[in-house]
Structures are given as structure tokens and as C-alpha cells.
Design a protein around this motif. Structure first.
Motif, mmCIF file in Angstrom:
data_model
loop_
_atom_site.group_PDB
_atom_site.id
_atom_site.type_symbol
_atom_site.label_atom_id
_atom_site.label_comp_id
_atom_site.label_asym_id
_atom_site.label_seq_id
_atom_site.Cartn_x
_atom_site.Cartn_y
_atom_site.Cartn_z
ATOM 1 N N ALA A 240 29.446 95.255 25.591
ATOM 2 C CA ALA A 240 29.927 96.133 26.656
ATOM 3 C C ALA A 240 28.809 97.038 27.162
ATOM 4 C CB ALA A 240 31.096 96.977 26.137
ATOM 5 N N TYR A 241 28.034 97.624 26.238
ATOM 6 C CA TYR A 241 26.915 98.472 26.653
ATOM 7 C C TYR A 241 25.848 97.654 27.383
ATOM 8 C CZ TYR A 241 28.562 102.489 23.960
ATOM 9 O OH TYR A 241 29.286 103.553 23.490
ATOM 10 N N VAL A 244 27.369 96.984 30.965
ATOM 11 C CA VAL A 244 27.671 98.139 31.802
ATOM 12 C C VAL A 244 26.457 99.037 32.021
ATOM 13 C CG1 VAL A 244 29.102 100.217 31.962
ATOM 14 C CG2 VAL A 244 30.086 98.094 31.103
ATOM 15 N N LEU A 245 25.574 99.172 31.025
ATOM 16 C CA LEU A 245 24.456 100.099 31.134
ATOM 17 C C LEU A 245 23.090 99.401 31.180
ATOM 18 C CD1 LEU A 245 25.551 102.938 28.675
ATOM 19 C CD2 LEU A 245 25.860 102.817 31.156
#
Length: 319
Positions: A240-241, A244-245
Motif C-alpha cells: 500500500a505504501y 500510494v507514496l
């Protein structure tokens, strides 16, 4: 009572979000599919291929392909087994955390085969390993402080010149700091540092022009969360990181690009990324009227005439 509750809840929400976007990156680190290459004769190669785990992606390839993969930074390390000897090859232009993992894993593979291990890699000092991410963060902070002071000091003209001047001076101070640490940048790396500094400063100046001091709410959060992500090996990040980032943060592109150029590598995507950021900054600087909130004290000038207390437009009398 309502104010007490609202402020307390706001503090808790901000703390939660910052923790999620910063410390959460490091707290959820776990390797998965870390790419490594192995060159070995058939019996050992078959055994290595069967030893794969979800944490490590061991690719059994030919020697030429392995070296091409390492040069292209598609693997973090190569293990070559020949004539009873195991050699680990590493690329200093690759994320140092990734090369550390590669060396540990590949050493274990070689020792599991009962072979002596030799590591072949250019030695990078602690300063050289730190420099790419440190430069990215310092260039961002320098441009942000210059843009903030332009607002606080109520600058109104030549904001673009202030941004470019800050980019040159911040680049110079950062390069000087690296020289003090014993890190010397080559020509392409110096040019890249200046380009990153200019793109950061122009984008920040554009945001300050339209948002005033409130731009710190955006720029400050980006600074807090981006370095924590950019310095990590993507295969260690929570998916997820990573999506998303890590996938978009400009700190990632500046860090990886500078690391490649420091070791005579080449970059292409990075130039497009920072060219786009600079263009966005120029558009923001040229677009629309300056926001009234550009004043640091938050006071909006309504044009009141000093003599009669009326707005200037209304204080005009016909003959």
C-alpha cells in the motif's frame, strides 16, 4: 466546551495521519520478492531455483545477463559460482539498503553450498550512501524556507527570481556540505542537483503565490512523509505504501537519479519528472492574480481611504 473537543480531536487526527504516513512506513517494512541473480552450473542452479521464498526472487541466469541486470539496477546483487568459488557482485549505484540485503542473502546461499565467498564491489563511504537522500531533503527545505520568507517579508515582485536565486545558493551550500563530508560530485550530478533545486523552488514559489503561508500545510507534510519513503527499498515496503507514496514522491526520483549519476550512470525519467515539476511551478507563478492570503499576517487590504474611511472606489465624487 465545543472548542476543547474540536481542538483535541484535530490534534489526534493529525497525529494519527502523520504517524500513518511517516513512522508507519518503517514499522511495516518486510521484504518480498527482492530480485537477485545467480550464475551457477546446472546442479547448483537447480538447487538454488528450488530454494526461492516469498521474500527473495532468485533468478538463475547466464553471466552476461546477470551483469546487464545489475548494471540496469534490475537486481540488487549477483552471485557467480564457478570452479568451486562464489563471487558476489554489487553495484554502488543501487540503494545501499538493497545491496546490504543482497550481500546477506547471497552469502547465505554460497555458504549453504559449502563455497568460500568473495565480494566484488566498489566501496562506498557512509557519506556517499547518505548523500543522495540528504541532498534531496536539503534542496526541498532550502526552497521552502526561501518561499516562506518571501511571504513573511511581504515580497510582491520577482518571486520567480527569488526562487531561482535560492535554488542556486541552496545547491551551492549543499554541494559544499558534501565536499566537507568528502563527497565530490561529477559534472552531470552537479547539473542534476541544480535542476532539482530549481524545480523544487519554482513549485514552492507557485504554491506560496496562490496559498500564501497556508502552502506550508502542503509543503511541510510532503517533507515529513516523503524522505521516509524515498530512502527505502521498494521491495521492503508494504504494497500500500509502495503504491500510494513511493510510486510518485519526487524525493524518490531525486535520490535515485543522483545516486546513479554519482557512479557515472545515466538518468532519463528523472529529467522528465523534474522538468514537469518546474513547468508546473512556472504555470502557478504566471496563472491568475496573486492571492490576498499571500500576506503573512492574514490581513486583507480592502482599499479603505485614509481620509474618509470609505473604499477608494466609493470616495470618488463626480464634478
Amino acid at each position: 466546551m465545543r472548542t476543547v473537543l474540536v481542538t483535541a480531536v484535530a490534534g489526534a487526527v493529525v497525529a494519527f495521519l502523520l504517524g500513518l504516513l511517516t513512522f508507519g512506513v518503517q514499522a511495516t517494512v518486510h521484504p518480498h520478492d527482492v530480485p537477485l541473480a545467480v550464475v551457477a552450473p546446472p546442479p547448483i542452479a537447480d538447487r538454488v531455483a528450488r530454494a526461492g521464498t516469498p521474500e527473495v526472487d532468485l533468478r538463475v541466469v547466464q553471466a552476461d545477463e546477470a551483469r546487464n541486470l545489475l548494471e540496469a539496477k534490475e537486481v540488487y546483487g549477483v552471485l557467480e559460482i564457478a570452479s568451486g568459488q562464489a563471487t558476489i557482485r554489487l553495484n554502488p549505484a543501487v540503494n545501499p539498503s538493497g545491496t546490504q540485503i543482497a550481500q546477506q542473502v547471497l552469502t547465505g546461499v554460497a555458504q549453504g553450498a559449502g563455497l568460500p565467498v568473495e565480494v566484488e564491489a566498489s566501496t562506498a563511504s557512509a557519506a556517499e550512501r547518505t548523500a543522495p537522500l540528504a541532498v534531496s531533503a536539503l534542496l526541498w527545505v532550502g526552497g521552502m524556507v526561501a518561499g516562506l520568507l518571501f511571504v513573511v517579508l511581504k515580497g510582491r515582485r520577482l518571486r520567480w527570481l527569488s526562487a531561482l536565486t535560492a535554488a542556486v545558493l541552496v545547491s551551492g551550500s549543499t554541494v559544499g556540505l558534501l565536499a566537507w563530508w568528502g563527497v565530490t560530485l561529477n559534472g552531470p550530478a552537479l547539473g542534476f542537483v541544480l535542476a532539482v533545486a530549481a524545480s523544487f523552488a519554482l513549485l514552492q514559489a507557485g504554491l506560496f503565490r496562490h496559498l500564501g503561508i497556508r502552502a506550508m500545510a502542503v509543503l511541510g507534510v510532503l517533507y515529513l512523509m516523503a524522505p521516509a519513503v524515498a530512502g527505502q527499498v521498494p521491495e521492503l515496503l508494504n504494497p500500500a505504501y509502495r503504491a500510494v507514496l513511493w510510486s510518485w514522491t519526487p524525493f524518490r526520483f531525486s535520490t535515485e537519479g543522483l545516486r546513479s549519476l554519482m557512479y557515472d550512470g545515466a538518468v532519463t525519467t528523472e529529467w522528465w519528472v523534474f522538468g514537469g515539476i518546474a513547468l508546473l511551478g512556472v504555470v502557478l507563478l504566471l496563472a491568475g492574480k496573486k492571492a490576498q492570503t499571500d500576506r503573512a499576517d492574514g490581513i486583507v487590504d480592502v482599499g479603505v481611504h485614509e481620509t474618509d474611511g470609505l473604499p477608494r472606489a466609493e470616495s470618488q465624487h463626480t464634478a
